[in-house]
Design a protein around this motif. Structure first.
Motif, PDB file in Angstrom:
ATOM      1  N   ALA A 131       0.850  -1.189   0.000  1.00 40.33           N
ATOM      2  CA  ALA A 131       0.000   0.000   0.000  1.00 40.33           C
ATOM      3  C   ALA A 131       0.889   1.243   0.000  1.00 40.33           C
ATOM      4  O   ALA A 131       1.551   1.525  -0.991  1.00 40.33           O
ATOM      5  N   HIS A 132       0.945   1.968   1.132  1.00 45.26           N
ATOM      6  CA  HIS A 132       1.558   3.300   1.125  1.00 45.26           C
ATOM      7  C   HIS A 132       2.948   3.359   1.761  1.00 45.26           C
ATOM      8  O   HIS A 132       3.628   4.371   1.624  1.00 45.26           O
ATOM      9  N   LEU A 133       3.369   2.311   2.457  1.00 44.17           N
ATOM     10  CA  LEU A 133       4.670   2.357   3.143  1.00 44.17           C
ATOM     11  C   LEU A 133       5.566   1.232   2.623  1.00 44.17           C
ATOM     12  O   LEU A 133       5.929   0.306   3.347  1.00 44.17           O
ATOM     13  N   ALA A 134       5.941   1.320   1.365  1.00 42.11           N
ATOM     14  CA  ALA A 134       6.677   0.242   0.695  1.00 42.11           C
ATOM     15  C   ALA A 134       7.949  -0.185   1.425  1.00 42.11           C
ATOM     16  O   ALA A 134       8.227  -1.380   1.511  1.00 42.11           O
ATOM     17  N   PRO A 135       8.770   0.729   1.970  1.00 44.41           N
ATOM     18  CA  PRO A 135      10.009   0.270   2.612  1.00 44.41           C
ATOM     19  C   PRO A 135       9.766  -0.640   3.812  1.00 44.41           C
ATOM     20  O   PRO A 135      10.609  -1.496   4.114  1.00 44.41           O
ATOM     21  N   ALA A 136       8.629  -0.472   4.483  1.00 43.76           N
ATOM     22  CA  ALA A 136       8.315  -1.329   5.625  1.00 43.76           C
ATOM     23  C   ALA A 136       7.508  -2.547   5.215  1.00 43.76           C
ATOM     24  O   ALA A 136       7.630  -3.617   5.816  1.00 43.76           O
ATOM     25  N   GLU A 137       6.671  -2.409   4.175  1.00 42.79           N
ATOM     26  CA  GLU A 137       5.814  -3.511   3.761  1.00 42.79           C
ATOM     27  C   GLU A 137       6.569  -4.573   2.975  1.00 42.79           C
ATOM     28  O   GLU A 137       6.280  -5.763   3.092  1.00 42.79           O
ATOM     29  N   ASN A 138       7.529  -4.159   2.144  1.00 43.14           N
ATOM     30  CA  ASN A 138       8.317  -5.115   1.370  1.00 43.14           C
ATOM     31  C   ASN A 138       9.773  -4.649   1.335  1.00 43.14           C
ATOM     32  O   ASN A 138      10.286  -4.237   0.291  1.00 43.14           O
ATOM     33  N   PRO A 139      10.451  -4.702   2.482  1.00 43.68           N
ATOM     34  CA  PRO A 139      11.816  -4.163   2.545  1.00 43.68           C
ATOM     35  C   PRO A 139      12.793  -4.891   1.639  1.00 43.68           C
ATOM     36  O   PRO A 139      13.742  -4.288   1.132  1.00 43.68           O
ATOM     37  N   GLU A 140      12.571  -6.196   1.399  1.00 45.38           N
ATOM     38  CA  GLU A 140      13.493  -6.968   0.571  1.00 45.38           C
ATOM     39  C   GLU A 140      13.510  -6.445  -0.861  1.00 45.38           C
ATOM     40  O   GLU A 140      14.578  -6.174  -1.434  1.00 45.38           O
ATOM     41  N   VAL A 141      12.326  -6.289  -1.455  1.00 45.54           N
ATOM     42  CA  VAL A 141      12.264  -5.848  -2.851  1.00 45.54           C
ATOM     43  C   VAL A 141      12.633  -4.377  -2.977  1.00 45.54           C
ATOM     44  O   VAL A 141      13.297  -3.974  -3.942  1.00 45.54           O
ATOM     45  N   VAL A 142      12.230  -3.556  -2.012  1.00 41.44           N
ATOM     46  CA  VAL A 142      12.610  -2.144  -2.078  1.00 41.44           C
ATOM     47  C   VAL A 142      14.128  -2.002  -2.002  1.00 41.44           C
ATOM     48  O   VAL A 142      14.729  -1.228  -2.760  1.00 41.44           O
ATOM     49  N   ALA A 143      14.777  -2.758  -1.125  1.00 40.93           N
ATOM     50  CA  ALA A 143      16.243  -2.718  -1.057  1.00 40.93           C
ATOM     51  C   ALA A 143      16.851  -3.170  -2.384  1.00 40.93           C
ATOM     52  O   ALA A 143      17.831  -2.583  -2.871  1.00 40.93           O
ATOM     53  N   PHE A 144      16.285  -4.221  -2.973  1.00 37.24           N
ATOM     54  CA  PHE A 144      16.744  -4.719  -4.274  1.00 37.24           C
ATOM     55  C   PHE A 144      16.621  -3.629  -5.329  1.00 37.24           C
ATOM     56  O   PHE A 144      17.541  -3.404  -6.137  1.00 37.24           O
ATOM     57  N   LEU A 145      15.497  -2.917  -5.333  1.00 42.52           N
ATOM     58  CA  LEU A 145      15.288  -1.842  -6.303  1.00 42.52           C
ATOM     59  C   LEU A 145      16.264  -0.686  -6.079  1.00 42.52           C
ATOM     60  O   LEU A 145      16.799  -0.116  -7.044  1.00 42.52           O
ATOM     61  N   LEU A 146      16.492  -0.323  -4.824  1.00 43.62           N
ATOM     62  CA  LEU A 146      17.436   0.762  -4.548  1.00 43.62           C
ATOM     63  C   LEU A 146      18.837   0.385  -5.000  1.00 43.62           C
ATOM     64  O   LEU A 146      19.559   1.213  -5.571  1.00 43.62           O
ATOM     65  N   ASP A 147      19.230  -0.858  -4.763  1.00 39.98           N
ATOM     66  CA  ASP A 147      20.542  -1.297  -5.243  1.00 39.98           C
ATOM     67  C   ASP A 147      20.623  -1.242  -6.767  1.00 39.98           C
ATOM     68  O   ASP A 147      21.637  -0.817  -7.328  1.00 39.98           O
ATOM     69  N   GLN A 148      19.557  -1.678  -7.441  1.00 39.53           N
ATOM     70  CA  GLN A 148      19.538  -1.599  -8.908  1.00 39.53           C
ATOM     71  C   GLN A 148      19.698  -0.167  -9.391  1.00 39.53           C
ATOM     72  O   GLN A 148      20.314   0.092 -10.424  1.00 39.53           O
ATOM     73  N   HIS A 149      19.139   0.761  -8.646  1.00 36.64           N
ATOM     74  CA  HIS A 149      19.114   2.152  -9.086  1.00 36.64           C
ATOM     75  C   HIS A 149      20.379   2.916  -8.690  1.00 36.64           C
ATOM     76  O   HIS A 149      20.855   3.763  -9.457  1.00 36.64           O
ATOM     77  N   PHE A 150      20.918   2.608  -7.507  1.00 36.06           N
ATOM     78  CA  PHE A 150      22.004   3.422  -6.957  1.00 36.06           C
ATOM     79  C   PHE A 150      23.394   2.807  -7.083  1.00 36.06           C
ATOM     80  O   PHE A 150      24.378   3.531  -7.179  1.00 36.06           O
ATOM     81  N   ASP A 151      23.503   1.488  -7.037  1.00 35.51           N
ATOM     82  CA  ASP A 151      24.809   0.841  -7.117  1.00 35.51           C
ATOM     83  C   ASP A 151      25.276   0.835  -8.569  1.00 35.51           C
ATOM     84  O   ASP A 151      24.551   0.396  -9.470  1.00 35.51           O
ATOM     85  N   GLU A 152      26.497   1.273  -8.810  1.00 34.25           N
ATOM     86  CA  GLU A 152      26.965   1.480 -10.189  1.00 34.25           C
ATOM     87  C   GLU A 152      26.928   0.199 -11.014  1.00 34.25           C
ATOM     88  O   GLU A 152      26.445   0.185 -12.153  1.00 34.25           O
ATOM     89  N   GLN A 153      27.435  -0.901 -10.471  1.00 36.34           N
ATOM     90  CA  GLN A 153      27.469  -2.154 -11.225  1.00 36.34           C
ATOM     91  C   GLN A 153      26.061  -2.684 -11.464  1.00 36.34           C
ATOM     92  O   GLN A 153      25.710  -3.094 -12.574  1.00 36.34           O
ATOM     93  N   ARG A 154      25.235  -2.667 -10.432  1.00 38.89           N
ATOM     94  CA  ARG A 154      23.874  -3.180 -10.573  1.00 38.89           C
ATOM     95  C   ARG A 154      23.048  -2.296 -11.495  1.00 38.89           C
ATOM     96  O   ARG A 154      22.216  -2.786 -12.264  1.00 38.89           O
ATOM     97  N   SER A 155      23.273  -1.005 -11.432  1.00 41.82           N
ATOM     98  CA  SER A 155      22.544  -0.086 -12.312  1.00 41.82           C
ATOM     99  C   SER A 155      22.891  -0.337 -13.773  1.00 41.82           C
ATOM    100  O   SER A 155      22.009  -0.349 -14.639  1.00 41.82           O
ATOM    101  N   ALA A 156      24.178  -0.574 -14.051  1.00 43.36           N
ATOM    102  CA  ALA A 156      24.584  -0.875 -15.429  1.00 43.36           C
ATOM    103  C   ALA A 156      23.969  -2.183 -15.893  1.00 43.36           C
ATOM    104  O   ALA A 156      23.494  -2.303 -17.028  1.00 43.36           O
ATOM    105  N   GLY A 157      23.936  -3.180 -15.003  1.00 45.10           N
ATOM    106  CA  GLY A 157      23.366  -4.474 -15.366  1.00 45.10           C
ATOM    107  C   GLY A 157      21.892  -4.412 -15.650  1.00 45.10           C
ATOM    108  O   GLY A 157      21.412  -4.982 -16.643  1.00 45.10           O
ATOM    109  N   ILE A 158      21.143  -3.710 -14.809  1.00 45.92           N
ATOM    110  CA  ILE A 158      19.691  -3.664 -15.005  1.00 45.92           C
ATOM    111  C   ILE A 158      19.360  -2.851 -16.247  1.00 45.92           C
ATOM    112  O   ILE A 158      18.365  -3.127 -16.942  1.00 45.92           O
TER     113      ILE A 158
END
Length: 370
Positions: free
Chosen positions: A230-257
């Motif tokens: 619903a409205h608090l994604a970091p608390a409701e699905n912390p695993e996937v939100v962390a995965f998404l942040l890594d895809q977006h912010f980490d240089e290697q993961r961002s290049a891969g995605i």
């Protein structure tokens, strides 16, 4: 005005600031997600006035004021450096304001469960008046309905509600009034930094269309919709939100995605990402980093050649589900239908007629699709 909570101390690593929603604290909203980040960042959350560990507001404030205070916080931690930013709800709105007011300071942003305009001014003024008259307890029941998707609440649900109950009523009302004035819809095209927009499929205050408008409106936007949130994604699905942040912010993961989305198609990759679980995340992360960031980006072969090799291997090994996906990818990488036909004919000789027969059947369905 704003007080910080440090989640990960990492001198010399990129600074990642995390912004909360109204009625929550950085600690209750972001701890589980921050603990699951694989990328290496110096991670710091901030609290709204009168929320968490921040002192109560001494007067009215706007989104511009909040953005200015976040910039001051970043300046105290890393003077003059650009930083990464993620925020939920009003925290996301502050992120948009930062991207507009200080484009040279925000390297990339993830905006979750938010909008360039959230709700209507009258609704926010009514809620501010209610909290001033009856205290924050008057909005607890409504917050439970808005914050969490139907079904089992997240592990942090009670601590989030406790943070709401501990919030200073006047500061909560001031935050509502800041949201009443906020509307940057017509300025989204000014935002050039990469923006990841994350929506909750069950979010009522900021539904997926609100995040789609951000992703479509900025110059470089990507939308991911999370089911069961619903409205608090970091608390409701912390695993996937962390995965998404890594895809977006980490240089290697961002290049891969980025390469993975170019080859396999954004819709397919974003669906796969949204469907990631704690059980599958490590595998998805490995594929992103090694297959897509290291192998598919090597200069020794063109992408069309890599598609030819991949199709051959999949046919030979009978990986039919992957074959359909990579037939589509081969088209994206410049192979014609005739070239795909010739490849399958070649495999009939070297991999066997039954394997080629199945490959023709699968490829025909893909190539006939619009």
């Amino acid at each position: 005005m704003l007080t910080a909570t440090t989640f990960t101390e990492a001198p010399g690593r990129p600074l990642l600031l995390l912004g909360p929603s109204v009625g929550t604290s950085a600690a209750t909203l972001w701890t589980a997600c921050a603990d699951r980040l694989y990328g290496r960042y110096h991670v710091v959350g901030w609290d709204l006035p009168g929320h968490g560990v921040s002192a109560p507001a001494t007067g009215p404030f706007t989104m511009t004021d909040l953005a200015r205070e976040v910039l001051a916080l970043a300046g105290r931690i890393r003077p003059g450096e650009a930083f990464l930013y993620a925020g939920d709800s009003i925290g996301g709105a502050v992120g948009l304001q930062l991207l507009l007011d200080a484009p040279d300071r925000v390297a990339a942003a993830a905006l979750l469960c938010t909008g360039a305009k959230i709700g209507e001014p009258a609704m926010w003024h009514d809620r501010a008046a209610l909290v001033r008259a009856e205290g924050v307890e008057s909005v607890v029941a409504g917050a439970r309905e808005r914050w969490f998707a139907p079904g089992a609440p997240p592990a942090a649900a009670e601590s989030l509600v406790a943070a709401l109950r501990a919030t200073d009523a006047e500061s909560y009302a001031r935050a509502c009034e800041a949201l009443a004035e906020f509307d940057v819809r017509d300025r989204l095209p000014e935002i050039a930094a990469p923006v990841l927009a994350v929506a909750g499929g069950h979010d009522r205050p900021t539904p997926p269309d609100s995040l789609r408008a951000i992703a479509d409106g900025v110059l470089h936007g990507r939308l991911v919709v999370l089911d069961g949130v619903a409205h608090l994604a970091p608390a409701e699905n912390p695993e996937v939100v962390a995965f998404l942040l890594d895809q977006h912010f980490d240089e290697q993961r961002s290049a891969g995605i980025a390469v993975r989305r170019e080859v396999l198609g954004p819709a397919h990759v974003d669906r796969a990402t949204a469907g990631t679980t704690a059980f599958t995340r490590d595998f998805q992360d490995m594929i992103t980093r090694y297959a897509w960031a290291e192998i598919w980006t090597r200069p020794g072969l063109a992408r069309r050649d890599r598609s030819l090799i991949t199709l051959t291997a999949l046919i030979a090994l009978g990986h039919h589900e992957e074959l359909a996906m990579h037939v589509r990818a081969a088209r994206t990488n410049g192979l014609s239908d005739d070239e795909i036909k010739e490849l399958i004919l070649q495999t009939a000789i070297y991999c066997g007629v039954p394997a080629a027969n199945t490959a023709f059947r699968i490829a025909q369905k893909v190539l006939d699709a619009p």
